[in-house]
Write a protein that holds these residues in place. Structure first.
Motif, short mmCIF file in Angstrom:
data_model
loop_
_atom_site.label_atom_id
_atom_site.label_comp_id
_atom_site.label_asym_id
_atom_site.label_seq_id
_atom_site.Cartn_x
_atom_site.Cartn_y
_atom_site.Cartn_z
N ARG A 138 -10.49 8.93 -3.61
CA ARG A 138 -9.27 8.97 -2.80
C ARG A 138 -9.40 8.00 -1.62
O ARG A 138 -8.45 7.29 -1.28
CB ARG A 138 -9.00 10.38 -2.29
CG ARG A 138 -7.68 10.49 -1.52
CD ARG A 138 -7.43 11.91 -1.04
NE ARG A 138 -7.23 12.84 -2.14
CZ ARG A 138 -8.08 13.78 -2.51
NH1 ARG A 138 -9.25 13.92 -1.87
NH2 ARG A 138 -7.81 14.59 -3.50
N ASP A 139 -10.59 7.96 -1.02
CA ASP A 139 -10.83 7.02 0.08
C ASP A 139 -10.66 5.58 -0.39
O ASP A 139 -10.12 4.73 0.34
CB ASP A 139 -12.23 7.21 0.65
CG ASP A 139 -12.39 8.51 1.41
OD1 ASP A 139 -11.36 9.12 1.78
OD2 ASP A 139 -13.55 8.92 1.64
N GLN A 140 -11.11 5.28 -1.61
CA GLN A 140 -10.99 3.91 -2.12
C GLN A 140 -9.53 3.56 -2.41
O GLN A 140 -9.11 2.42 -2.18
CB GLN A 140 -11.84 3.72 -3.38
CG GLN A 140 -13.29 4.13 -3.25
CD GLN A 140 -13.89 3.82 -1.90
OE1 GLN A 140 -13.84 2.68 -1.43
NE2 GLN A 140 -14.46 4.83 -1.24
N ILE A 141 -8.79 4.51 -2.90
CA ILE A 141 -7.36 4.28 -3.14
C ILE A 141 -6.64 3.98 -1.83
O ILE A 141 -5.83 3.05 -1.75
CB ILE A 141 -6.74 5.50 -3.86
CG1 ILE A 141 -7.26 5.58 -5.30
CG2 ILE A 141 -5.21 5.42 -3.84
CD1 ILE A 141 -6.87 6.87 -6.01
N GLU A 142 -6.95 4.77 -0.80
CA GLU A 142 -6.31 4.53 0.51
C GLU A 142 -6.72 3.18 1.08
O GLU A 142 -5.89 2.47 1.67
CB GLU A 142 -6.67 5.66 1.48
CG GLU A 142 -6.11 7.02 1.09
CD GLU A 142 -4.59 7.01 0.95
OE1 GLU A 142 -3.92 6.37 1.79
OE2 GLU A 142 -4.08 7.62 -0.01
N ALA A 143 -7.98 2.81 0.92
CA ALA A 143 -8.44 1.51 1.40
C ALA A 143 -7.73 0.38 0.67
O ALA A 143 -7.33 -0.62 1.28
CB ALA A 143 -9.96 1.39 1.22
#
Length: 235
Positions: A138-143
Motif C-alpha cells: 500500500r505504501d508503494q502504491i501511494e508513493a
C-alpha cells in the motif's frame, strides 16, 4: 577514527556512522523539492556525502567496485528490497506517461484492491504476515501515485517536457509491475530476520540511500523511496 585489525571501523564506530548517515539521508529525503520530474538534477551528490559518512561507498557508480559497494554495503540483506522499491517507483514514470492526457485517472481503486488482495493471499502461502505485507505494498502504491501527480503537474507547467511516447499499460507496464510484485514478495520473505531486527530502521535507510545513488534517483523519487519504507521493518 577507531578501526579494527583490518583497518575498518569497529562495530560501535560503524553503528554510530550508520546512524549519522541515516540522519543525513532522512534530511535529504524530506528536503524541499525544487525539481520534481525524473531526469531533473539527481540527488547523487547529497547521497554520496551521506554514504561516505557511513563509510559505505563514495565511488562512481559507473565503476564495478563503486556499483557493487553501493548496491550492497556490508552485505545488507535489505538491499534487494530497496532495489525493488526503487525499480517500482521508476515504473511510475511510465504509468504517468501512459495516463497523461487521457481520461485514465491516477488513482485506480479497483486495480489497487486487486493488487492488495493478491498480495495478501500470496503472503499467507509464503509464510509472511499478510497485514504487514499489504501495508508495504500500500505504501508503494501511494508513493507511485505521488510520483504520477508530481509529473502531471510538471508536464502541465512545462509542455516541452511532456512524454513523446505513450507506453501501453496492459502490454508494457503492468507485466513489469507484476514481476516486481513477485520479486518483492520473495525479497520480503528472504529478508525477514533483518526486517525483524532492532537495527532495521537504520539499515533500511542506509540501503535506500545507496540504492538512490546507484539508480541516480532525483529528489522526487528519493523522497518517495524513503517514505515508502515505513512498513518494511517489523521489529
Amino acid at each position: 577514527m577507531i578501526t579494527d585489525a583490518t583497518g575498518h571501523p569497529g562495530p560501535r564506530r560503524r553503528a554510530a556512522l550508520l546512524a549519522a548517515a541515516t540522519g543525513s539521508l532522512t534530511l535529504l529525503a524530506l528536503a524541499p523539492l525544487p525539481a520534481l520530474a525524473h531526469g531533473g538534477a539527481p540527488a547523487t551528490t547529497e547521497v554520496t556525502k551521506a554514504l561516505s559518512v557511513a563509510g559505505v561507498a563514495a565511488m562512481d557508480p559507473g565503476t564495478t567496485a563503486g556499483t557493487a559497494a553501493a548496491r550492497n554495503p556490508a552485505g545488507n540483506p535489505l538491499r534487494p528490497v530497496t532495489a525493488l522499491l526503487a525499480e517500482r517507483l521508476l515504473v511510475a514514470d511510465k504509468v504517468a506517461a501512459a495516463k497523461y492526457g487521457t481520461a485514465l485517472p491516477i488513482e485506480d481503486i479497483s486495480r489497487e484492491r486487486q493488487i492488495l488482495d493478491d498480495v495478501a493471499g500470496r503472503s499467507v502461502a509464503m509464510g509472511l504476515d499478510p497485514v504487514n505485507t499489504t501495508a508495504v505494498f500500500r505504501d508503494q502504491i501511494e508513493a507511485g501515485k505521488a510520483v504520477q501527480r508530481a509529473l502531471f503537474a510538471r508536464w502541465d507547467a512545462h509542455p516541452r517536457e511532456r512524454p513523446t511516447e505513450r507506453p501501453d499499460l496492459a502490454r508494457e507496464v503492468r507485466p513489469v509491475l507484476d514481476r516486481v510484485t513477485t520479486q518483492l514478495l520473495e525479497a520480503l520473505r528472504e529478508s525477514r530476520p533483518a526486517r525483524e531486527a532492532a537495527s532495521c530502521r537504520v539499515a533500511v535507510r542506509v540501503s535506500a540511500g545507496g540504492q538512490a545513488y546507484v539508480s541516480r534517483l532525483d529528489r522526487l523519487h528519493t523522497v518517495q523511496l524513503f517514505r515508502g519504507l515505513r512498513s518494511v521493518c517489523t521489529g
